[in-house]
Design an enzyme around this catalytic site. Structure first.
Site, short mmCIF file in Angstrom:
data_model
loop_
_atom_site.label_atom_id
_atom_site.label_comp_id
_atom_site.label_asym_id
_atom_site.label_seq_id
_atom_site.Cartn_x
_atom_site.Cartn_y
_atom_site.Cartn_z
N GLU A 85 -7.16 -3.07 -3.41
CA GLU A 85 -8.82 -2.97 -3.09
C GLU A 85 -9.45 -1.99 -3.28
O GLU A 85 -11.11 -1.69 -2.93
CB GLU A 85 -8.77 -3.46 -1.83
CG GLU A 85 -8.44 -2.55 -0.39
CD GLU A 85 -8.98 -3.19 0.91
OE1 GLU A 85 -9.63 -4.41 0.83
OE2 GLU A 85 -8.46 -3.01 1.92
N GLU A 129 -7.60 5.71 -3.79
CA GLU A 129 -6.56 5.17 -3.38
C GLU A 129 -5.52 5.86 -4.49
O GLU A 129 -4.69 6.34 -3.85
CB GLU A 129 -6.68 4.73 -1.59
CG GLU A 129 -7.37 5.25 -1.09
CD GLU A 129 -7.33 4.93 0.05
OE1 GLU A 129 -7.00 5.19 1.30
OE2 GLU A 129 -6.80 3.65 0.00
N ASP A 140 0.65 -1.33 -0.04
CA ASP A 140 0.33 0.32 -0.36
C ASP A 140 0.60 1.23 0.33
O ASP A 140 0.12 2.25 0.36
CB ASP A 140 -1.20 0.36 1.64
CG ASP A 140 -1.54 -1.02 1.67
OD1 ASP A 140 -2.21 -2.19 0.03
OD2 ASP A 140 -2.74 -1.50 2.19
#
Length: 782
Positions: free
Chosen positions: A549, A553, A470
């Site tokens: 997911e 973002e 991430d």
């Protein structure tokens, strides 16, 4: 405008000394590591082949449309397993008969074919080299009992039409767990090449080509129903294997012999248009003098008429992105229009509302001012002084949005200075790397990671940041906040940009270094220029491959790169961010955001409206943290920013709202997700969104920790003019073009997927007149 190179390096200097140098706690397997600064090649952490150096090294590598893996002793066989499954083989669940299905996946471990050798056994070993964003070179060596120099070299390249292996001093062997119903040698397509057609027990047909150097022999014999072995040792023989759907044999014949060994990318932007060029480097020759490459749907959508003439007329299914079309080419040229007009201010993709952008009524200004004054009383230091780069970044970005509103919307100097003073002090903790878990420069893979896992021993600390999970989500918030701070401070004559440029650039280099000229970070760690989006999973082996997911973002990080490039005057960075956004718009709306008219993604999940987590091998309508519907849908919305309307069309957001939330939102007790859902409503009905956030009954508990009421009010109100009276509106409604959603409320006009009148949906093609009175009375078709 002059041409702008999209891939000019951000910097080529070492990361600042404030980032402590430390080797990573997890060493890659089969990879040579050099822990010196600027020495050795950076190791890609988020690319498709990471399973080859993680864990047991035997999970799938999704070199679409094929899946390959190191078969390490299953059924006492060794080598490179090869699979290519079709959409008919998809497994749905948890209820196999339910539509929409929660998930689908492709079955794993179906070793239809393999590249193996008589000498391969439990003592074989693997070496990985030439690791790039599109490819890796894998060399399998026989164990020491068989002598030295016995190897199978496999170039693993995205999009390649064949799985290729070059045998050195080995006896080739080919296994199939499915089993050979028959095999036959037929005339090879060129001198020095043999061809075998292989019919398997699952009714699929495969083809094997062997390019044989002069003086070598290559002849297969069948050992049993699952095994073919060459009758002699070979040196320098190239074997290519492909699944052969009906109508493809001629194309395979024309392209056998040449293979891709790696791919490179270049790109240029001129004004609001950019083109990226992916070029596959080749070895050896074939009859067509071109490669056979497979393209994803978002590639094909941009191809020129000339490229369409190279369509070979057949396709193979990818695992989670629809069919891949075969082309005769060494190059993909992808041209997109760039969203150069979208900057910091609220923006809408609704044409009829563009003229209202930035025209705030006196009532809206009062609401926004009141909210900003209240929210700026919060302690930014407390909100952002966290042990998580993710949550700290969200908090800083939240306050940066408020500062922007104070500066550009309210034009309130006193409020702006108050916001900037608190915000820059809070940001400085991170710019000086004095947060709770400072970043360290990992000398193994080459990147900036949280020191959290070094301290706690948990690989999942801060969502796995130390292990490269991430990063584009986490650092994207910091980069975007920095862009706003720099934009305001620069306008006020400050030096914040220059004082903090190196720190922010280091974050950009970690998540998206554009050039191999920068030896301190891998090229494009997060964004995948082939797949058209980023992968979030880092150094964690996974049977279903990499995944992501949160589309929102992801595009937020590209938006941040674009804006940061603009404020620091890096035109290459700005153009690159714009191009990433343009490609994301196409790929997300092809694979992740599921409009009713989507023809690419699996039909049985379209009703979910979003994929949820999209893996390389699986789509699962859930999240890693919750299966609640507001989370599954909302993680693809957060944060709602000016670029959201560019990616998430009014028609799609209206469909999602009407199908999932419209009838349940009133009774939902979902905390901050409620604010996220209503902020998303502004993409198709800004007035409804504004009314929610301006309501005297609004509760602060409906705000996510990274969101502010101030921004949501400014965002919604900045897309229409409250004082404007509209009458005698005509709208066109078409099946394939979204047009207008007209609410029953007086003076409320917003765009959606159809016309709504008194609760009835009218979606037939035609032109309608809408008479506006204090209470709508009729709607007629003409």
């Amino acid at each position: 405008m002059h041409p702008v190179d999209l891939f000019r390096p951000v910097a080529t200097t070492p990361p600042d000394a404030k980032f402590q140098r430390r080797p990573h706690p997890l060493l890659p397997k089969s990879v040579a590591v050099n822990n010196e600064d600027g020495k050795g090649t950076p190791i890609h952490t988020n690319k498709f082949y990471a399973n080859l150096y993680l864990g047991n090294q035997d999970l799938g590598v999704f070199v679409v449309p094929y899946v390959i893996w190191w078969n390490r002793g299953i059924q006492d066989t060794w080598g490179l397993g090869i699979s290519q499954t079709s959409k008919e083989q998809r497994v749905f669940g948890p209820d196999a008969n339910k539509t929409p299905a929660q998930y689908f996946l492709h079955p794993g471990g179906i070793r239809s074919m393999s590249l193996s050798a008589f000498e391969f056994d439990q003592n074989m070993r693997l070496e990985l080299a030439d690791m790039t964003q599109f490819s890796v070179s894998a060399t399998f060596f026989a164990g020491p009992a068989h002598g030295t120099g016995k190897a199978l070299q496999v170039p693993i390249v995205l999009g390649a039409g064949f799985v290729t292996g070059v045998y050195y001093d080995l006896i080739p062997r080919f296994n199939s767990v499915v089993g050979f119903r028959s095999y036959r040698q037929v005339q090879g397509p060129r001198n020095g090449m043999q061809k075998y057609v292989l019919d398997l027990h699952d009714s699929t047909q495969w083809v094997l080509y062997a390019t044989i150097p002069e003086g070598q022999n290559f002849q297969l014999k069948q050992d049993d129903w699952q095994t073919l072995t060459c009758v002699q040792r070979v040196r320098g023989v190239t074997v290519q294997i492909a699944k052969m759907p009906p109508g493809s044999e001629h194309a395979y014949d024309a392209h056998a012999g040449m293979f891709a060994c790696r791919a490179t990318i270049a790109g240029t932007a001129v004004d609001s248009t950019a083109t990226v060029h992916i070029n596959w480097a080749t070895r050896q020759a074939n009859n067509s003098n071109k490669l056979l490459l497979f393209a994803l749907s978002h590639h094909s959508q941009t191809f020129t008429d000339l490229m369409k003439t190279r369509d070979l007329g057949f396709s193979l299914d990818s695992q989670t992105k629809g069919a891949m079309q075969a082309y005769s080419t060494n190059d993909f040229y992808i041209t997109e229009r760039l969203p150069t007009e979208i900057q910091f201010a609220p923006w809408t993709s609704i044409p009829a509302l563009r003229s209202f952008i930035g025209k705030y009524s006196s009532e809206a200004i009062r609401d926004i001012q009141s909210s900003a004054m209240k929210e700026l009383e919060q302690d930014m230091d407390v909100h952002s002084n966290l042990n998580s780069m993710y949550f700290a970044g969200k908090a800083l970005d939240k306050f940066a949005f408020i500062a922007y509103v104070a500066f550009d919307v309210l034009k309130d100097t006193e409020l702006t200075m108050k916001a900037m003073g608190k915000l820059t002090r809070a940001y400085q903790r991170f710019a000086t790397n004095k947060q709770q878990y400072p970043l360290v420069y990992d000398t193994t893979y080459k990147g900036l990671v949280s020191s959290g896992s070094y301290v706690t021993g948990s690989a999942l600390e801060d969502f796995g940041n130390t292990y490269y999970n991430d990063h584009h989500f986490h650092y994207g918030y910091f980069v975007h906040a920095a862009a706003i701070i720099g934009y305001i401070d620069n306008a006020l004559g400050g030096t914040w940009l220059q004082d903090n440029k190196e720190f922010v650039n280091a974050l950009v280099r970690d998540i998206g270094n554009p050039s191999e000229q920068d030896p301190y970070f891998p090229v494009s760690r997060a964004f995948d220029w082939f797949h058209g989006h980023s992968w979030a999973k880092g150094l964690f082996e996974s049977g279903d491959g990499k995944d992501q997911e949160s589309t929102s973002e992801d595009y937020h990080h590209a938006y941040a790169i674009k804006l940061w490039g603009r404020v620091v005057g890096d035109e290459s960075m700005e153009a690159r961010g714009n191009m990433m956004l343009a490609i994301m718009k196409r790929s997300f709306n092809s694979y992740f955001l599921l409009s009713n008219d989507n023809k690419i993604q699996e039909p049985r999940i379209i009703g979910n409206k979003v994929t949820g987590i999209l893996f390389e091998n699986k789509v699962d309508h859930t999240t890693y943290f919750s299966a609640n519907i507001e989370c599954v849908q909302g993680i693809h919305m957060i944060p709602v920013t000016p670029i959201s309307s560019f990616i998430r069309s009014p028609s799609f957001t209206a469909e999602e709202w009407q199908m999932i939330f419209q009838n349940i939102i009133g009774g939902m007790d979902c905390g901050g997700w409620k604010g996220i859902l209503y902020s998303n409503v502004a993409l198709f009905d800004p007035r409804q969104s504004y009314r929610f956030f301006a309501s005297p009954n609004f509760q602060d508990s409906w705000l996510d920790g990274g969101a502010s009421r101030t921004w949501y009010l400014a965002y919604a109100a900045g897309k229409w003019e409250q004082d404007k009276v509209i009458s005698n509106i005509s709208v066109d409604v078409a099946d394939d073009v979204w047009q207008a959603l007209v609410e029953r409320r007086p003076l409320s006009v917003a765009l959606g997927s159809c016309v709504k009148y008194c609760g009835e949906i009218i979606s037939k093609p035609g032109k309608y007149d809408i008479e506006r009175t204090s209470r709508p009375t009729c709607i007629g078709r003409r």
